[in-house]
Design a protein around this motif. Structure first.
Motif, PDB file in Angstrom:
ATOM      1  N   SER A 179       0.888  -1.225  -0.114  1.00 35.25           N
ATOM      2  CA  SER A 179       0.012  -0.126  -0.159  1.00 35.25           C
ATOM      3  C   SER A 179       0.765   1.065  -0.090  1.00 35.25           C
ATOM      4  O   SER A 179       1.927   0.971  -0.149  1.00 35.25           O
ATOM      5  N   ILE A 180       0.268   2.487   0.113  1.00 31.25           N
ATOM      6  CA  ILE A 180       0.957   3.494   0.367  1.00 31.25           C
ATOM      7  C   ILE A 180       2.072   3.604   1.405  1.00 31.25           C
ATOM      8  O   ILE A 180       3.082   4.110   1.231  1.00 31.25           O
ATOM      9  N   ARG A 181       1.716   2.626   2.452  1.00 30.43           N
ATOM     10  CA  ARG A 181       2.756   2.734   3.584  1.00 30.43           C
ATOM     11  C   ARG A 181       3.739   1.684   3.244  1.00 30.43           C
ATOM     12  O   ARG A 181       4.801   1.769   4.167  1.00 30.43           O
ATOM     13  N   GLY A 182       3.599   0.788   2.469  1.00 25.03           N
ATOM     14  CA  GLY A 182       4.929  -0.184   2.115  1.00 25.03           C
ATOM     15  C   GLY A 182       4.338  -1.316   1.819  1.00 25.03           C
ATOM     16  O   GLY A 182       3.294  -1.644   1.589  1.00 25.03           O
ATOM     17  N   ILE A 183       5.429  -2.394   1.855  1.00 29.96           N
ATOM     18  CA  ILE A 183       4.954  -3.701   1.580  1.00 29.96           C
ATOM     19  C   ILE A 183       4.189  -4.380   2.926  1.00 29.96           C
ATOM     20  O   ILE A 183       4.559  -4.090   3.820  1.00 29.96           O
ATOM     21  N   ASP A 184       3.334  -4.997   2.533  1.00 27.30           N
ATOM     22  CA  ASP A 184       2.202  -5.658   3.520  1.00 27.30           C
ATOM     23  C   ASP A 184       3.144  -6.803   4.553  1.00 27.30           C
ATOM     24  O   ASP A 184       3.823  -7.551   4.011  1.00 27.30           O
ATOM     25  N   ALA A 185       3.236  -6.294   5.840  1.00 28.88           N
ATOM     26  CA  ALA A 185       4.027  -7.157   6.719  1.00 28.88           C
ATOM     27  C   ALA A 185       3.363  -6.531   8.456  1.00 28.88           C
ATOM     28  O   ALA A 185       2.669  -5.654   8.205  1.00 28.88           O
ATOM     29  N   PRO A 186       3.708  -7.246   9.278  1.00 25.71           N
ATOM     30  CA  PRO A 186       3.286  -6.997  10.507  1.00 25.71           C
ATOM     31  C   PRO A 186       3.653  -5.458  10.793  1.00 25.71           C
ATOM     32  O   PRO A 186       2.828  -4.817  11.419  1.00 25.71           O
TER      33      PRO A 186
ATOM     34  N   PRO B  29       4.716  -2.387   8.159  1.00 22.32           N
ATOM     35  CA  PRO B  29       4.943  -2.445   6.851  1.00 22.32           C
ATOM     36  C   PRO B  29       6.351  -2.091   6.408  1.00 22.32           C
ATOM     37  O   PRO B  29       6.873  -1.155   7.340  1.00 22.32           O
ATOM     38  N   ILE B  30       6.769  -2.732   5.389  1.00 21.78           N
ATOM     39  CA  ILE B  30       8.027  -2.478   4.953  1.00 21.78           C
ATOM     40  C   ILE B  30       8.343  -1.379   4.039  1.00 21.78           C
ATOM     41  O   ILE B  30       7.781  -1.498   2.739  1.00 21.78           O
ATOM     42  N   THR B  31       9.033  -0.394   3.875  1.00 25.55           N
ATOM     43  CA  THR B  31       9.175   0.532   3.141  1.00 25.55           C
ATOM     44  C   THR B  31      10.433   0.346   2.220  1.00 25.55           C
ATOM     45  O   THR B  31      11.425  -0.095   2.710  1.00 25.55           O
ATOM     46  N   PRO B  32      10.493   0.949   0.957  1.00 25.55           N
ATOM     47  CA  PRO B  32      11.585   0.856   0.157  1.00 25.55           C
ATOM     48  C   PRO B  32      12.913   1.289   0.791  1.00 25.55           C
ATOM     49  O   PRO B  32      14.084   0.834   0.941  1.00 25.55           O
ATOM     50  N   TYR B  33      12.588   2.400   1.717  1.00 29.60           N
ATOM     51  CA  TYR B  33      13.808   3.269   2.129  1.00 29.60           C
ATOM     52  C   TYR B  33      14.381   2.248   3.453  1.00 29.60           C
ATOM     53  O   TYR B  33      15.663   2.431   3.652  1.00 29.60           O
ATOM     54  N   ALA B  34      13.507   1.793   4.258  1.00 34.84           N
ATOM     55  CA  ALA B  34      13.953   0.790   5.076  1.00 34.84           C
ATOM     56  C   ALA B  34      14.927  -0.457   4.704  1.00 34.84           C
ATOM     57  O   ALA B  34      16.063  -0.776   5.343  1.00 34.84           O
ATOM     58  N   LEU B  35      14.429  -0.943   3.532  1.00 31.64           N
ATOM     59  CA  LEU B  35      15.495  -2.026   2.938  1.00 31.64           C
ATOM     60  C   LEU B  35      16.643  -1.261   2.427  1.00 31.64           C
ATOM     61  O   LEU B  35      17.542  -1.904   2.735  1.00 31.64           O
TER      62      LEU B  35
END
Length: 91
Positions: A73-80, A82-88
């Motif tokens: 979603s706009i918040r990032g990849i669905d996970a407990p 959300p994972i953002t591209p920035y975090a990766l």
């Protein structure tokens, strides 16, 4: 199945099993392990995304290959959490 194929490609390219780490979120851990095992004869411990971010604090490798797939979603990849591209990229 994409991740199982990616695993098969890494092993076929000669990447040592000890250097392959698998992180997948999801409740049905038995099914996840069955799907991953379709791409390998080796046994892997499938961890969760939260473990990835912790493990990266001890990463000594010069290169990292990541296969990222999932719904988001706009918040990032669905996970407990959300994972953002920035975090990766930051890790």
């Amino acid at each position: 199945m994409d991740l199982a194929f990616g695993l098969q490609c890494l092993e076929s390219a000669g990447i040592d099993q000890k250097d392959i780490h698998i992180y997948i979120d999801g409740r049905d851990r038995i099914l996840i392990n069955q799907l991953i095992s379709s791409g390998t004869n080796n046994n892997y411990t499938v961890m969760e995304s939260k473990d990835f971010f912790h493990d990266q604090t001890n990463n000594k490798h010069d290169n990292l290959v990541i296969f990222v797939t999932g719904h988001g979603s706009i918040r990032g990849i669905d996970a407990p959490h959300p994972i953002t591209p920035y975090a990766l990229l930051r890790s």
